[in-house]
Motif scaffolding. Structure first.
Motif: not given
Length: 403
Positions: A10-15, A34-39, A76-86, A104-106
């Protein structure tokens, strides 16, 4: 570092840093989840032009995007935009998002960047900050010839916005609490030179004074009151007084959150957790000190380093770059390499400030630690960068043969 190769990252921050991390992971052969999370709702985009070409209208926002949609799809990302990690639980290796989802992450890369420091009046109509695309567009819509802009803070962001606003014909007042803008970073001599440039371009630069309040008229900012007893009329106010690392979501995780996410020389914050970009404070062995760098080039380079080290055996080693930053103001290109803060000496070693083209070298202890140049050919800058990387003794670096 994880004991076995990770299968879920999991990578938190999509800049810039987060994008660099996910691209590096795929390039290095990682074929797991591989998940990329961006607020922000926007796909990854470039931030430096926000205070320059976007404000002036030279660019439209489509030129900011860092990758085409098809390039992101190919990762091939699970791209989660518009949501912040809490929140983060290292014990269960899960990241919880603001929408309630649990990831969940390793392996985890924290690349959540920074946000602007604010004044109490920042919620007032007409009082702006500048960090993201929406901030830039809101301010651009207000800038016009004859409009009155007060910029609070004469760091690089504040001075870039002041220069952009002047190019559009706005009346600009620039407020700075220190006697010489940017002296703590580039030294008094360079700071005074930059101050002269702004004054020559019509900026009302007021130093050694602070904002004590903002008066409103009809619910909108109209006048900025200063500690020296003066005031500056305003149609709009930009607050550019620095930034804070986005680490609140990591509270209770056990990570070192003193001025960002504390990391070792490999960008590791804890087993299986790495950090990159503006939010990361790591030990740079080249300079023998911890640092947190808020510049675009470092974000991309550190995202690559964190991703490679996360993958485990055969990691490339410590992240020991020569940091680089640039600023464009009034058609001048200002560039710097190295660690300029806390320097012991700054000396003009090439050119002359009076003609606007020069090189300043910085000494920390007995070695060359940095260089700043204005309108200098790239070949000369590359030579100085190599000398910084080699930890060249000051006496050798200052010899004319190097120039």
């Amino acid at each position: 570092m994880t004991a076995v190769p990770p299968r879920r990252i999991v990578v938190v921050g999509a800049s810039a840093a987060g994008l660099s991390a996910v691209e590096t992971l795929r390039r290095e052969g990682f074929d797991g989840s591989l998940t990329l999370v961006g607020e922000e709702v926007h796909p990854p985009y470039d931030r430096p032009p926000l205070s320059k070409r976007i404000l002036t209208g030279d660019w439209q926002t489509d030129r900011l995007r860092l990758r085409r949609p098809e390039d992101l799809d190919a990762l091939g990302l699970d791209l989660r935009l518009g949501v912040a990690a809490s929140s983060l639980s290292p014990a269960t290796r899960t990241v919880t998002l603001a929408d309630g989802a649990r990831l969940a992450y390793d392996g985890l890369v924290v690349a959540t960047g920074v946000r602007p420091r604010r004044l109490p009046e920042c919620g007032t109509p007409g009082v702006h900050v500048l960090r993201d695309m929406d901030d830039a567009l809101a301010l651009r819509d207000r800038l016009a010839a004859g409009g009155r802009l007060v910029v609070v803070g004469a760091g690089f962001l504040g001075t870039e916005v002041a220069a952009a606003a002047r190019s559009l014909g706005a009346v600009v007042t620039l407020v700075e609490p220190t006697a010489v803008p940017l002296a703590h970073v580039v030294g008094r001599q360079v700071g005074a030179h930059l101050a002269r440039i702004h004054r020559e371009h019509g900026v009302d630069l007021r130093t050694g004074t602070k904002v004590t309040g903002i008066r409103t008229v009809a619910g909108r900012a109209a006048e900025v009151h200063l500690s020296d007893g003066t005031a500056a009329e305003a149609d709009d106010v930009l607050v550019a007084i620095g930034s804070r690392p986005n680490t609140e979501w990591l509270a209770g995780s056990g990570l070192d959150l003193t001025d960002g996410v504390g990391c070792d020389a490999y960008c590791a914050a804890a087993p299986g957790i790495y950090a990159a970009g503006d939010v990361a404070r790591w030990y740079n062995p080249l300079f023998g000190t911890g640092m947190r760098v808020e510049h675009r080039t470092n974000a991309a380079e550190q995202g690559m380093a964190a991703a490679r080290n996360l993958l485990g055996p055969g990691r490339p080693g410590p992240f020991a770059p020569v940091p680089y930053f640039w600023s464009d103001q009034y058609g001048l290109r200002i560039q710097a390499y190295g660690h300029l803060r806390d320097h012991d000496e700054a000396r003009v070693v090439d050119g002359d400030m009076t003609d606007g083209r020069f090189v300043v070298a910085y000494r920390t202890g007995s070695v060359l630690s940095g260089v700043l140049a204005v309108d200098t050919p790239p070949k000369i800058l590359r030579s100085w960068r190599a000398s910084i990387a080699a930890r060249t003794p000051w006496q050798e670096a200052a010899r004319p043969a190097l120039l």
